[in-house]
Motif scaffolding. Structure first.
Motif, PDB file in Angstrom:
ATOM      1  N   CYS A  77       9.340  -1.707  -9.256  1.00 43.74           N
ATOM      2  CA  CYS A  77       8.186  -0.910  -8.799  1.00 43.74           C
ATOM      3  C   CYS A  77       8.611   0.522  -8.508  1.00 43.74           C
ATOM      4  O   CYS A  77       7.873   1.469  -8.792  1.00 43.74           O
ATOM      5  CB  CYS A  77       7.587  -1.525  -7.533  1.00 43.74           C
ATOM      6  SG  CYS A  77       6.916  -3.182  -7.747  1.00 43.74           S
ATOM      7  N   SER A 124      -6.659  -2.780 -10.294  1.00 42.12           N
ATOM      8  CA  SER A 124      -5.465  -2.434  -9.525  1.00 42.12           C
ATOM      9  C   SER A 124      -4.317  -3.300 -10.038  1.00 42.12           C
ATOM     10  O   SER A 124      -4.509  -4.181 -10.872  1.00 42.12           O
ATOM     11  CB  SER A 124      -5.684  -2.668  -8.028  1.00 42.12           C
ATOM     12  OG  SER A 124      -5.680  -4.050  -7.751  1.00 42.12           O
ATOM     13  N   MET A 164       7.239   3.844  -2.289  1.00 40.68           N
ATOM     14  CA  MET A 164       7.461   5.286  -2.071  1.00 40.68           C
ATOM     15  C   MET A 164       8.016   5.550  -0.666  1.00 40.68           C
ATOM     16  O   MET A 164       8.545   6.613  -0.399  1.00 40.68           O
ATOM     17  CB  MET A 164       6.189   6.087  -2.320  1.00 40.68           C
ATOM     18  CG  MET A 164       5.078   5.844  -1.345  1.00 40.68           C
ATOM     19  SD  MET A 164       3.675   6.960  -1.627  1.00 40.68           S
ATOM     20  CE  MET A 164       3.180   6.548  -3.289  1.00 40.68           C
ATOM     21  N   ARG A 209       7.830   4.213 -10.710  1.00 45.37           N
ATOM     22  CA  ARG A 209       7.194   5.359 -10.053  1.00 45.37           C
ATOM     23  C   ARG A 209       8.107   6.582 -10.033  1.00 45.37           C
ATOM     24  O   ARG A 209       7.841   7.546  -9.312  1.00 45.37           O
ATOM     25  CB  ARG A 209       6.771   4.953  -8.633  1.00 45.37           C
ATOM     26  CG  ARG A 209       5.550   4.054  -8.640  1.00 45.37           C
ATOM     27  CD  ARG A 209       5.377   3.277  -7.350  1.00 45.37           C
ATOM     28  NE  ARG A 209       4.128   2.530  -7.383  1.00 45.37           N
ATOM     29  CZ  ARG A 209       3.956   1.366  -8.029  1.00 45.37           C
ATOM     30  NH1 ARG A 209       4.957   0.835  -8.696  1.00 45.37           N
ATOM     31  NH2 ARG A 209       2.789   0.759  -8.028  1.00 45.37           N
ATOM     32  N   SER A 268       5.034  -2.512  -5.136  1.00 45.98           N
ATOM     33  CA  SER A 268       3.946  -1.678  -5.653  1.00 45.98           C
ATOM     34  C   SER A 268       4.052  -0.266  -5.066  1.00 45.98           C
ATOM     35  O   SER A 268       5.138   0.298  -4.980  1.00 45.98           O
ATOM     36  CB  SER A 268       2.607  -2.341  -5.322  1.00 45.98           C
ATOM     37  OG  SER A 268       1.544  -1.661  -5.909  1.00 45.98           O
ATOM     38  N   ASN A 269       2.932   0.319  -4.627  1.00 41.73           N
ATOM     39  CA  ASN A 269       2.960   1.687  -4.099  1.00 41.73           C
ATOM     40  C   ASN A 269       3.733   1.799  -2.782  1.00 41.73           C
ATOM     41  O   ASN A 269       4.066   2.908  -2.359  1.00 41.73           O
ATOM     42  CB  ASN A 269       1.536   2.193  -3.902  1.00 41.73           C
ATOM     43  CG  ASN A 269       0.838   2.455  -5.214  1.00 41.73           C
ATOM     44  OD1 ASN A 269       1.489   2.729  -6.223  1.00 41.73           O
ATOM     45  ND2 ASN A 269      -0.479   2.358  -5.234  1.00 41.73           N
ATOM     46  N   SER A 278       0.831  -1.210   0.000  1.00 46.26           N
ATOM     47  CA  SER A 278       0.000   0.000   0.000  1.00 46.26           C
ATOM     48  C   SER A 278       0.858   1.250   0.000  1.00 46.26           C
ATOM     49  O   SER A 278       2.007   1.237   0.448  1.00 46.26           O
ATOM     50  CB  SER A 278      -0.894   0.007   1.238  1.00 46.26           C
ATOM     51  OG  SER A 278      -1.848  -1.008   1.140  1.00 46.26           O
ATOM     52  N   SER A 279       0.258   2.337  -0.426  1.00 46.40           N
ATOM     53  CA  SER A 279       0.992   3.590  -0.510  1.00 46.40           C
ATOM     54  C   SER A 279       1.122   4.234   0.861  1.00 46.40           C
ATOM     55  O   SER A 279       0.337   3.975   1.775  1.00 46.40           O
ATOM     56  CB  SER A 279       0.290   4.544  -1.466  1.00 46.40           C
ATOM     57  OG  SER A 279      -0.990   4.839  -0.979  1.00 46.40           O
TER      58      SER A 279
END
Lengths: 119, 136
Positions: free
Chosen positions: A80, B17, A45, A84, A41-42, A10-11
């Motif tokens: 990933c 998603s 970050m 981004r 994934s997110n 998750s971000s």
């Protein structure tokens, strides 16, 4: 003491899953467990340095640095991150960059795995 | 140390998603995990598609044309190509009105493996037999 491997997809902003994962990692590390943290994934970050701590948004750079000091191994998915726009020179020092097999290898030696999925 | 069995449970639909794609790519990475393990250590993955996850396997996806990205179908085919066991929930296929001939295969790529459409009870056994469950 056990070995715990966590993953988070998750971000940092827009979800509290990453906050939860970091707090769980800290709690486990404080109790003396070995902790590994995979970010995909997110979740990647989280590894970017120079995050500005605005009070309305979650902030992870400080807790990530604290986890690294406690010996938690943190690794993020290189593909990933690059997808981004996060470049390696911008990453928090000590956060590893690797591919998904890093996560599977850590799972191999883990007593427990908690996989916190994405959206 | 004994082999470690991992179940990759893909339950999210494609494209809404990134989640289901990551399920396939993480499972496929078992192919190179030995680089980070000791001799004799082994990871045995099984991919289980349940719920909306079965929609990832519909063939003739047009992801490149519509989104400019590799299709989830290609990830599914690559999973078969690298000999992953892929179990598809029969009841969920019926719920979506999907016949077996609507689903992908990787024969054109030379894969020996095929999708295994099975009752959920069989998937449940795999989950119970796994050391760790990874939900996507």
């Amino acid at each position: 003491m056990g070995v715990l491997t966590l993953a988070c997809f998750s971000s940092l902003v827009g979800s509290k899953s990453l906050d939860f994962t970091l707090k769980l990692a800290k709690t486990a590390a404080d109790k003396g467990h070995t902790v590994n943290l995979w970010l995909s994934s997110n979740g990647t970050m989280i590894g970017k340095a120079h995050q500005k701590h605005l009070k309305d948004y979650s902030h992870a750079e400080k807790p990530v640095r604290e986890l690294l000091e406690k010996g938690v191994q943190i690794c993020e998915c290189e593909a990933c991150a690059l997808a981004r726009g996060i470049q390696k020179p911008e990453a928090i020092e000590g956060v590893q960059w690797n591919a998904m097999h890093w996560y599977l290898a850590k799972i191999y030696s883990s007593d427990r795995v908690l996989h916190v999925g994405g959206e | 140390m004994a082999d470690i069995k991992l179940a990759f449970v893909i339950q999210r639909p494609p494209y809404k998603s990134e989640t289901s794609t990551l399920g396939f790519t993480h499972a496929i990475s078992y192919q190179v995990v030995e680089m980070l393990l000791e001799d004799g250590q082994n990871v045995i993955p099984t991919v289980c598609l349940v719920g909306e996850g079965v929609l990832n396997l519909i063939k003739d996806q047009k992801a490149m044309e519509n989104y400019g990205v590799t299709s989830v179908e290609s990830h599914g085919k690559n999973s078969l190509l690298v000999d992953l066991d892929m179990l598809v929930c029969k009841e969920d296929m019926e719920r979506f009105g999907l016949a077996e001939d609507r689903l992908l295969d990787a024969e054109d790529m030379g894969a020996d493996k095929k999708l295994q459409i099975v009752p959920y009870a069989e998937i449940q056994k795999v989950l119970e037999d796994s050391n760790h469950l990874l939900f996507f």
